[in-house]
Scaffold this motif. Structure first.
Motif, mmCIF file in Angstrom:
data_model
loop_
_atom_site.group_PDB
_atom_site.id
_atom_site.type_symbol
_atom_site.label_atom_id
_atom_site.label_comp_id
_atom_site.label_asym_id
_atom_site.label_seq_id
_atom_site.Cartn_x
_atom_site.Cartn_y
_atom_site.Cartn_z
ATOM 1 N N MET A 46 7.026 -2.302 16.200
ATOM 2 C CA MET A 46 6.959 -0.996 15.573
ATOM 3 C C MET A 46 5.667 -1.548 14.818
ATOM 4 S SD MET A 46 10.720 1.092 14.779
ATOM 5 C CE MET A 46 9.555 2.596 14.461
ATOM 6 N N SER A 47 4.692 -0.278 15.187
ATOM 7 C CA SER A 47 3.582 -0.426 14.454
ATOM 8 C C SER A 47 3.530 -0.058 13.014
ATOM 9 C CB SER A 47 2.587 0.169 14.803
ATOM 10 O OG SER A 47 3.401 2.085 14.572
ATOM 11 N N GLY A 48 2.218 -0.884 11.802
ATOM 12 C CA GLY A 48 3.219 0.245 10.202
ATOM 13 C C GLY A 48 3.108 1.670 9.548
ATOM 14 N N ILE A 49 2.201 2.426 10.639
ATOM 15 C CA ILE A 49 2.723 3.897 10.836
ATOM 16 C C ILE A 49 3.523 3.702 11.431
ATOM 17 C CG2 ILE A 49 1.580 5.845 11.437
ATOM 18 C CD1 ILE A 49 -1.200 4.542 12.046
ATOM 19 N N GLU A 50 3.803 3.561 12.516
ATOM 20 C CA GLU A 50 5.682 4.585 12.774
ATOM 21 C C GLU A 50 6.277 4.154 11.962
ATOM 22 O OE1 GLU A 50 5.535 2.344 16.662
ATOM 23 O OE2 GLU A 50 4.514 3.898 17.591
ATOM 24 N N GLN A 51 6.542 3.020 11.078
ATOM 25 C CA GLN A 51 7.747 2.813 10.537
ATOM 26 C C GLN A 51 7.319 3.277 9.005
ATOM 27 O OE1 GLN A 51 6.731 -1.807 9.427
ATOM 28 N NE2 GLN A 51 8.258 -2.292 11.317
ATOM 29 N N ARG A 52 6.202 3.866 8.945
ATOM 30 C CA ARG A 52 6.345 4.027 7.895
ATOM 31 C C ARG A 52 6.686 6.347 7.560
ATOM 32 N NH1 ARG A 52 0.562 4.969 4.269
ATOM 33 N NH2 ARG A 52 1.697 5.727 2.794
ATOM 34 N N ALA A 53 6.419 6.393 9.016
ATOM 35 C CA ALA A 53 6.453 7.910 9.425
ATOM 36 C C ALA A 53 8.373 8.302 9.663
ATOM 37 C CB ALA A 53 5.854 8.203 11.335
ATOM 38 N N GLY A 54 8.627 8.827 8.721
ATOM 39 C CA GLY A 54 9.027 9.085 8.101
ATOM 40 C C GLY A 54 9.842 10.245 6.862
ATOM 41 N N ARG A 55 11.046 10.300 6.877
ATOM 42 C CA ARG A 55 11.227 11.178 5.192
ATOM 43 C C ARG A 55 10.597 9.944 3.964
ATOM 44 N NH1 ARG A 55 13.897 14.277 9.011
ATOM 45 N NH2 ARG A 55 13.294 16.085 9.352
ATOM 46 N N PRO A 56 10.325 10.164 3.024
ATOM 47 C CA PRO A 56 11.118 9.450 2.025
ATOM 48 C C PRO A 56 12.179 9.145 0.885
ATOM 49 C CG PRO A 56 9.424 11.164 1.083
ATOM 50 C CD PRO A 56 9.390 11.155 2.689
ATOM 51 N N ALA A 57 12.132 8.333 0.822
ATOM 52 C CA ALA A 57 13.944 8.201 0.133
ATOM 53 C C ALA A 57 13.825 9.208 -0.794
ATOM 54 C CB ALA A 57 13.925 6.817 -1.026
ATOM 55 N N PRO A 58 14.901 9.574 -1.323
ATOM 56 C CA PRO A 58 15.229 10.732 -2.842
ATOM 57 C C PRO A 58 14.241 10.474 -3.335
ATOM 58 C CG PRO A 58 17.253 10.413 -0.974
ATOM 59 C CD PRO A 58 16.676 9.214 -0.854
ATOM 60 N N GLY A 59 14.728 9.584 -4.551
ATOM 61 C CA GLY A 59 13.820 9.235 -5.151
ATOM 62 C C GLY A 59 12.453 9.185 -4.686
ATOM 63 N N LEU A 60 11.571 9.194 -4.302
ATOM 64 C CA LEU A 60 10.689 9.307 -3.674
ATOM 65 C C LEU A 60 9.765 10.953 -4.074
ATOM 66 C CD1 LEU A 60 7.611 8.067 -3.932
ATOM 67 C CD2 LEU A 60 8.009 7.990 -1.106
ATOM 68 N N ARG A 61 11.137 11.292 -3.264
ATOM 69 C CA ARG A 61 11.046 13.003 -2.361
ATOM 70 C C ARG A 61 10.577 13.617 -3.483
ATOM 71 N NH1 ARG A 61 15.402 15.780 0.152
ATOM 72 N NH2 ARG A 61 13.903 17.750 0.386
ATOM 73 N N ARG A 62 11.448 13.066 -5.088
ATOM 74 C CA ARG A 62 11.163 13.922 -6.646
ATOM 75 C C ARG A 62 10.478 14.451 -7.008
ATOM 76 N NH1 ARG A 62 17.261 12.198 -6.442
ATOM 77 N NH2 ARG A 62 16.394 10.176 -7.684
ATOM 78 N N ILE A 63 9.506 13.021 -6.601
ATOM 79 C CA ILE A 63 8.388 12.840 -7.145
ATOM 80 C C ILE A 63 6.592 13.379 -6.448
ATOM 81 C CG2 ILE A 63 5.842 11.135 -7.740
ATOM 82 C CD1 ILE A 63 8.315 8.554 -8.185
ATOM 83 N N THR A 64 7.354 13.057 -4.781
ATOM 84 C CA THR A 64 6.131 13.869 -3.882
ATOM 85 C C THR A 64 5.960 15.737 -4.165
ATOM 86 O OG1 THR A 64 6.183 11.695 -2.870
ATOM 87 C CG2 THR A 64 5.272 13.694 -1.404
ATOM 88 N N LEU A 65 7.251 16.237 -3.796
ATOM 89 C CA LEU A 65 7.432 17.869 -4.220
ATOM 90 C C LEU A 65 7.533 18.249 -4.651
ATOM 91 C CD1 LEU A 65 11.173 17.963 -2.068
ATOM 92 C CD2 LEU A 65 8.669 18.628 -0.935
ATOM 93 N N PRO A 66 6.829 17.893 -6.336
ATOM 94 C CA PRO A 66 7.009 18.708 -7.207
ATOM 95 C C PRO A 66 5.270 18.979 -6.911
ATOM 96 C CG PRO A 66 7.813 17.310 -7.699
ATOM 97 C CD PRO A 66 8.348 17.070 -6.841
ATOM 98 N N VAL A 67 4.787 17.167 -7.172
ATOM 99 C CA VAL A 67 3.275 17.720 -6.467
ATOM 100 C C VAL A 67 2.609 18.424 -5.802
ATOM 101 C CG1 VAL A 67 1.416 15.728 -6.589
ATOM 102 C CG2 VAL A 67 3.207 15.227 -7.830
ATOM 103 N N LEU A 68 3.139 17.996 -4.688
ATOM 104 C CA LEU A 68 2.570 18.403 -3.328
ATOM 105 C C LEU A 68 2.726 20.170 -3.378
ATOM 106 C CD1 LEU A 68 2.517 19.120 -0.119
ATOM 107 C CD2 LEU A 68 4.352 18.898 0.307
ATOM 108 N N PHE A 69 3.900 20.823 -4.481
ATOM 109 C CA PHE A 69 3.435 22.112 -4.642
ATOM 110 C C PHE A 69 2.849 22.530 -5.622
ATOM 111 C CE2 PHE A 69 8.552 21.819 -2.283
ATOM 112 C CZ PHE A 69 7.335 22.835 -1.349
ATOM 113 N N ALA A 70 2.276 21.568 -7.089
ATOM 114 C CA ALA A 70 1.539 21.602 -7.651
ATOM 115 C C ALA A 70 0.378 22.110 -7.271
ATOM 116 C CB ALA A 70 1.663 20.750 -9.186
#
Length: 456
Positions: free
Chosen positions: A1-25
């Motif tokens: 699998m390519s690097g992009i395909e390996q990363r093309a998933g949902r982030p871990a819960p801890g990362l989501r807790r950082i990503t979602l607030p920044v996205l919505f902000a």
């Protein structure tokens, strides 16, 4: 699998807790900008020493840039990665806000607003696709519901936020604070947003140019109908039709056209998009006409007017919790039809307000409007996004954002036309026009309950 395909998933819960607030902000910063700028036009005109009528181009150039960039940005998201286009859009938005904040002339401010609009288009077009990537399928409705709430609250909170900033600082700080916030968000999003699956097709620059020019002409025709008269509006509408034909021929036979015409073959997607255009035209009409009703007819100050509008977004916050859960069990066609009927009833009640009415008399009517719009907004977003294939999330998100912008533009133009035709009764004519449009939207939404449509 390519690097992009390996990363093309949902982030871990801890990362989501950082990503979602920044996205919505980031969504808040981008969305609140237009209502803040519209509210600040008198202060900007005074600060630059220009006629108030000329400042309308500060708003018009923004809308033209956004509507021109939405669908090309959505296509670039599918091809190059939604996370990359979103982050690039934030950086462009920050640059445009900085130019606007440092502007010492109307021309420089208009140029900054054009750059800012291009960045806003990139973020708006890719946000729904990123939400789809960040949330599990069974919780996507809740993510879109939160997004819907943030968009609605940001739009309606603009006048109040503008009043607060202008009470403490000059108008350039409206843009300078947005530049600083979006620059910080750009850095964080670059490091935390997960890669999303990409399409292998090439980006068609000619189709993108045709699409951008077509929607620019269409929006110019909508706005020009009230400000410039029938002649220029019809000429712009004719140019939009010619460009639409050229775009259609350019993309004939392509599996993933820029205009996402392939998605409209699904009746649920087409009807949900049509419902969105009508509903957002009612929202756009309401938020333009309410300041006229509250300030000029009922005699409240500008700051009081901003505060009095807040029951609508407050009700929307509550509905952002309720509606997504209901959409897991109740068809969006039924929720949308019921919600738009309630919105129409709220606007009809607003038209009965007489001078001397107090905040409570106004507030409960606006709560009804907010509840009605809340029943529609997030379930309809879910219907649009879930009725499109996952690999076409960018196209669906672009149509979603375009439907919102076109609807709001139609609503604002309708108010301007009503006030031009009948200065004395224009506010009430516009309110009743909103009632009629809400009922039309309710009927369109309910057609999604027809068995043949639901099976298609």
């Amino acid at each position: 699998m390519s690097g992009i395909e390996q990363r093309a998933g949902r982030p871990a819960p801890g990362l989501r807790r950082i990503t979602l607030p920044v996205l919505f902000a980031s969504v808040v910063v981008v969305t609140i900008d237009i209502s803040m700028t519209s509210t600040a036009l008198p202060a900007i005109a005074q600060g630059l020493g220009v006629a108030p009528a000329t400042t309308i181009w500060i708003v018009n150039i923004y809308y033209l840039a956004v509507v021109a960039g939405l669908l090309p940005s959505a296509a670039m998201g599918e091809i190059f990665g939604h996370e990359r286009v979103f982050t690039a859009g934030l950086a462009i938005f920050a640059a445009g806000a900085l130019i606007a904040g440092l502007a010492d002339s109307l021309e420089m401010l208009i140029a900054g607003r054009a750059v800012l609009g291009i960045g806003a288009a990139a973020t708006s077009a890719t946000t729904p696709a990123l939400i789809r990537a960040l949330y599990p399928p069974d919780r996507m409705g809740r993510g879109l519901g939160l997004y819907a709430m943030i968009v609605g609250v940001s739009i309606t909170a603009g006048p109040t936020a503008t009043s607060a900033i202008l009470a403490a600082a000059d108008w350039p700080w409206l843009f300078l604070q947005a530049a600083a916030t979006s620059a910080v968000a750009t850095v964080i999003c670059h490091r935390t947003l997960p890669a999303v699956e990409r399409s292998a097709r090439a980006f068609d620059g000619i189709a993108a140019a045709l699409c951008a020019a077509m929607f620019s002409c269409l929006l110019f025709a909508i706005a020009g109908a009230a400000h410039l008269g029938a002649g220029p509006a019809l000429a712009a509408l004719g140019a939009a039709a010619v460009l639409a034909v050229a775009l259609r021929r350019r993309e004939a036979g392509r599996p993933a056209p820029l205009l996402a015409a392939d998605l409209f073959k699904a009746p649920l997607f087409a009807l949900s998009s049509a419902t969105a255009i009508v509903a957002f035209s009612v929202q756009g009409l309401s938020f333009v006409v309410l300041p006229f009703l509250l300030h000029y007819e009922l005699g409240f100050s500008q700051v009081q007017t901003g505060l009095l509008i807040m029951p609508w977004p407050a009700a929307l916050v509550v509905m952002s919790v309720i509606a997504p859960r209901l959409s897991e069990r109740v068809p969006p066609g039924l929720l949308g039809g019921f919600g738009l009927a309630v919105l129409g009833a709220g606007l009809a009640l607003l038209s009965t307000i007489e001078p001397g009415a107090g905040p409570v008399d106004i507030g409960w009517r606006l709560v009804i409007c907010g509840i009605g719009f809340g029943f529609f907004q997030s379930p309809n977003m879910l219907a649009i996004m879930s009725s499109a294939p996952r690999e076409r999330s960018g196209g669906a998100g672009g149509i979603l954002a375009t439907s919102r912008l076109l609807g709001q533009s139609v609503g604002a133009a309708a108010v301007a036309l009503c006030l031009a035709v009948s200065p004395e009764r224009g506010v009430h004519v516009a309110l009743w026009l909103g009632v009629g449009a809400a009922l039309v939207g309710a009927c369109v939404s309910l057609t999604r309950l027809i068995p043949a449509v639901r099976r298609a």
